[in-house]
Design a protein around this motif. Sequence first.
Motif, PDB file in Angstrom:
ATOM      1  N   UNK A 251     -17.627  -4.103   4.577  1.00  0.00           N
ATOM      2  CA  UNK A 251     -16.555  -3.637   5.460  1.00  0.00           C
ATOM      3  C   UNK A 251     -17.123  -3.165   6.796  1.00  0.00           C
ATOM      4  N   UNK A 252     -18.212  -2.406   6.748  1.00  0.00           N
ATOM      5  CA  UNK A 252     -18.837  -1.950   7.994  1.00  0.00           C
ATOM      6  C   UNK A 252     -19.352  -3.096   8.843  1.00  0.00           C
ATOM      7  N   UNK A 253     -19.982  -4.076   8.196  1.00  0.00           N
ATOM      8  CA  UNK A 253     -20.495  -5.237   8.950  1.00  0.00           C
ATOM      9  C   UNK A 253     -19.371  -6.031   9.576  1.00  0.00           C
TER      10      UNK A 253
ATOM     11  N   UNK B 170       0.833  -1.195   0.000  1.00  0.00           N
ATOM     12  CA  UNK B 170       0.000   0.000   0.000  1.00  0.00           C
ATOM     13  C   UNK B 170       0.878   1.260   0.000  1.00  0.00           C
ATOM     14  N   UNK B 171       1.490   1.502  -1.080  1.00  0.00           N
ATOM     15  CA  UNK B 171       2.275   2.711  -1.287  1.00  0.00           C
ATOM     16  C   UNK B 171       1.522   3.599  -2.275  1.00  0.00           C
ATOM     17  N   UNK B 172       1.910   4.842  -2.314  1.00  0.00           N
ATOM     18  CA  UNK B 172       1.196   5.785  -3.185  1.00  0.00           C
ATOM     19  C   UNK B 172       1.351   5.438  -4.661  1.00  0.00           C
ATOM     20  N   UNK B 173       2.454   4.774  -4.989  1.00  0.00           N
ATOM     21  CA  UNK B 173       2.686   4.427  -6.386  1.00  0.00           C
ATOM     22  C   UNK B 173       2.079   3.088  -6.774  1.00  0.00           C
ATOM     23  N   UNK B 174       1.490   2.404  -5.807  1.00  0.00           N
ATOM     24  CA  UNK B 174       0.979   1.051  -6.080  1.00  0.00           C
ATOM     25  C   UNK B 174      -0.500   1.117  -6.449  1.00  0.00           C
ATOM     26  N   UNK B 175      -0.889   0.390  -7.485  1.00  0.00           N
ATOM     27  CA  UNK B 175      -2.286   0.331  -7.909  1.00  0.00           C
ATOM     28  C   UNK B 175      -3.003  -0.711  -7.071  1.00  0.00           C
ATOM     29  N   UNK B 176      -3.898  -0.276  -6.188  1.00  0.00           N
ATOM     30  CA  UNK B 176      -4.542  -1.196  -5.238  1.00  0.00           C
ATOM     31  C   UNK B 176      -5.887  -1.709  -5.735  1.00  0.00           C
ATOM     32  N   UNK B 177      -6.160  -1.595  -7.024  1.00  0.00           N
ATOM     33  CA  UNK B 177      -7.442  -2.077  -7.532  1.00  0.00           C
ATOM     34  C   UNK B 177      -7.410  -3.584  -7.716  1.00  0.00           C
TER      35      UNK B 177
ATOM     36  N   UNK C  29      -8.228   0.583   6.900  1.00  0.00           N
ATOM     37  CA  UNK C  29      -7.989   1.718   6.010  1.00  0.00           C
ATOM     38  C   UNK C  29      -7.487   1.258   4.642  1.00  0.00           C
ATOM     39  N   UNK C  30      -6.645   0.228   4.651  1.00  0.00           N
ATOM     40  CA  UNK C  30      -6.141  -0.295   3.377  1.00  0.00           C
ATOM     41  C   UNK C  30      -7.267  -0.951   2.574  1.00  0.00           C
ATOM     42  N   UNK C  31      -8.131  -1.682   3.262  1.00  0.00           N
ATOM     43  CA  UNK C  31      -9.269  -2.318   2.577  1.00  0.00           C
ATOM     44  C   UNK C  31     -10.196  -1.253   2.002  1.00  0.00           C
ATOM     45  N   UNK C  32     -10.407  -0.182   2.758  1.00  0.00           N
ATOM     46  CA  UNK C  32     -11.245   0.910   2.261  1.00  0.00           C
ATOM     47  C   UNK C  32     -10.659   1.513   0.989  1.00  0.00           C
ATOM     48  N   UNK C  33      -9.341   1.652   0.961  1.00  0.00           N
ATOM     49  CA  UNK C  33      -8.684   2.183  -0.225  1.00  0.00           C
ATOM     50  C   UNK C  33      -8.858   1.242  -1.411  1.00  0.00           C
TER      51      UNK C  33
END
Length: 908
Positions: free
Chosen positions: A445-447, A392-399, A422-426
């Motif tokens: 995620x909320x559940x 989870x870096x700014x340059x990494x595509x987390x899709x 937070x990472x999952x939310x991203x």
Amino acid sequence: MELEFRRRDYGATHKSQFLPRSQTQKHPLSSTLASRDQQAKTVRGRDLHFFDPLRGLDVNASAEENVEDTCISIEVVTQDLIKEWKSLKRILMQRFPVSKVISFSPISNIITKGSKVESPSALSHPEETGSEQTSLEEPAKIISQHEYIAKVHELRDGINSAWQAEDRVTSLKLSIKVTKLLMDTTVLRFYPTVFVIVTDMLDMLGDMVWERIKQKAELDIDGTVICALPNDFQSSDICLEARETCYNWFCKVGSVRELLPRIYLELAILPCWRFLINQPMEVLDRLVMMVRGLADPLTSLYCRLYMVHRMQKFGFCSSGYLIKCIKDIEDVLAPVLVDKEGYSYITDDKKLLFSLVEPAIEYIMKCLFLTGRQENNVLGILEELGFGRNKFQSSYNSSHVSILLHYLLKELPSELVSSLAMEILDMIRCSNDCSFSQVLNYRLLGNRLSEGKSQEGFLSSLIDEVIQAASQYQSLYDYLRIMDAYVDLMLQNKMENHLDALLDDIVSLARDKFLSEEEQASLQSIILKLLSHFENLQEVLPLNHFIEILDLMSGTSKSSVNMHLLNMGTRDGCICDSTTVQLLFEVSQALYDATDFVNIKDDDNRQTSHLISRFVEMVDYGAEMERHLLFLAECREAFNGIHELKETLVRSSNTLAVKALKAGKKHINFVKSCLAFSEVTIPSISSPTKHLNLYLETAEVALLGGLISHSDELVMSAVEYLENVALTDGLKSIDIDSMASVICKLCSLLVMIPGNPEKGVMEILKSIFSATRSSSWATPRVKVKIFCAIMSLLSTLSQDNLPYHSANPEIIGNELLFFGDSSYKQELVSCTQLVLSELLDAIEQESSQISRGNMALEACNCISSALVMNEKVKELCLRLLETAKGCLGANDRYIESTKKSLQLRYTE
């Protein structure tokens, strides 16, 4: 000889029957301090305000709290996956129904060629395992779903028959035929059903091959047992013949031309590799690479599903090949998500495809994380899949593919969901494709966060981002679905600002809009969570826009919320706040208007009736008693169809009158108003028993206030109703035992009510007697009970000192009002003679021998208790005893006790 009443000393009788009491040093339900402390420790996370001596001590409480399920055994994993596979097959068969008539491509036409399976002798063995050439120019065949399945089952039976005839090649040939059906994706919705049927057949084939090779390893040619293979046998333990047989099977399967049948058949006999090798990794890697050769996304994914299932059967649980499967699935789905120009959009075909692969993806993810827990390597799995923190870096595509992300999040352990929130939310924000709704991922995620202990440090910023993301959806329904999952987190962590922002957004999005049923249901869920969290309405009503949001709702959702509001408002103590009263009154009106109290069965509206009645009962205006009575009148008009409420209204009015009497005589006019309200309301009550009871209760209140004329009128109204009850209500609706009890209660009340010399001292009593004697509802048994009560009343009124009086000292009892009046005593005796005559007639009318005997004894005891035992009374009692003996027998216990009682009366 005339009748004479026995003299009674009620004070002496009370003292003789009073049980002696002594002070005890220890309460019988008290406990030691040690056990109290021990029990307090078992109440987790809560302060114990009282000690319950009837609750057992939870000796294992502390031990349970320290248990953490970090890893699980391979046996547990295997058992869980067996259950999941059975459940998956049932889901695949039920979730995707198709039309009764189906059109199939030429590939599936092999099942329609002939209705009978060829016999083993009719099949030649050269090139048995080669694939039959199917002409693509053959026209598609139309066949019913039932017929299609029947023909597949026919082929399966042919495989089994050939195997039993020891024609293994024919079994394999027919298995290839059936497996080819999985190459046909003409009818997409029918593919899961075909998959279940074909894989069941393949499982059967795999089991038969396994048992054959195992038998060759354990038995000699003549059937002599060589050795019994243990469950954890090694390939070195297998004899040469068994190994050759096993190798032959894999060679035959490997000669199948088509890739898909070849893969499925090898997967079917996959566990047999244990007879050849000890380390299966090369086999697994080869099969994973072979599946990559399947171009069709649906067949490719279902083939991986079957591979995962057979890997579990192989007994080799490894997360490595499962990770490769998930990565391959992501690669297969990626081209489906976007077109050549790179746009992602949903079509009906795509929607159907993703719904078909969804159960398979869920099962594979479940297998992956069960295996990860068994290996205690869940974090390693996440990193392999590209979900680790270092990614989870700014340059990494987390899709990621949205549907894969959804089921990964669903199976992820709750403690990891919290730590990676937070990472999952991203990832959810970046994974917005057509494979799965992004809204459902936000919601999941909320559940999942609500399931575990979330760290408060990041929750505020996380929910801020969720609210911001949800606000980008212009649809109120999507916004509500997302935020519904986070309401519990806001409430549990006391995030008032976020809750206010949520309610602000709801009002803003819903203003000037009619809410759909889906939006109503989501809004209902949010409001019910609010109501469940707070203790009372006083905490809920100040919430931002709460009343405005309530007004947005309608239909069944609003009724459900209103029920919870009313239940919450009537949970504790009295309702004194005028704002709360007005709100709950409007809520009750809405519930009443939404319910058909005329045509709906009592069971359907009983809860609504009870809650509205409970609300009316709990309202308390304090010193504003006139306002309270006006409120009761408003409720009578607003809820006139609720029968239960009318009883509550009368009792509330009577309680209000008693409250006014305690405040002094200055409120006597208000008391009369309360009595008038009750008197007007009672006739609308349908239940005869409740009708009479309320008349008597109201008469007691009038008597307490010294309003003798009102009391007489109420009692006479009760008697008049008693005379007409059979005509107005019908015999079937009358509970005669309850009616008898109410009349006995009336007789007890008459002890306190002074007689009226102008209208006749015994006017009321004679009316009761006449109504009972002529009633069509009163059985002989009930008449005997009432006549005995009347006789006891007459005996009591004849005493110089009555056993009890009205609480109002201004009301004079009959013993003083008619003191020295001989005509009063003569009228009592005259009434007694009439009652005795009817009492004897009622006993004779009883058809049941046992009942008649008991009634005779009851009358005998009543007479001996009320009258002096002279010759006439003695003769009457002996007559009743003889009747009882003839009905019950001379040795009956009741008769014996009655005789002893009579003997005591003789000696007095």
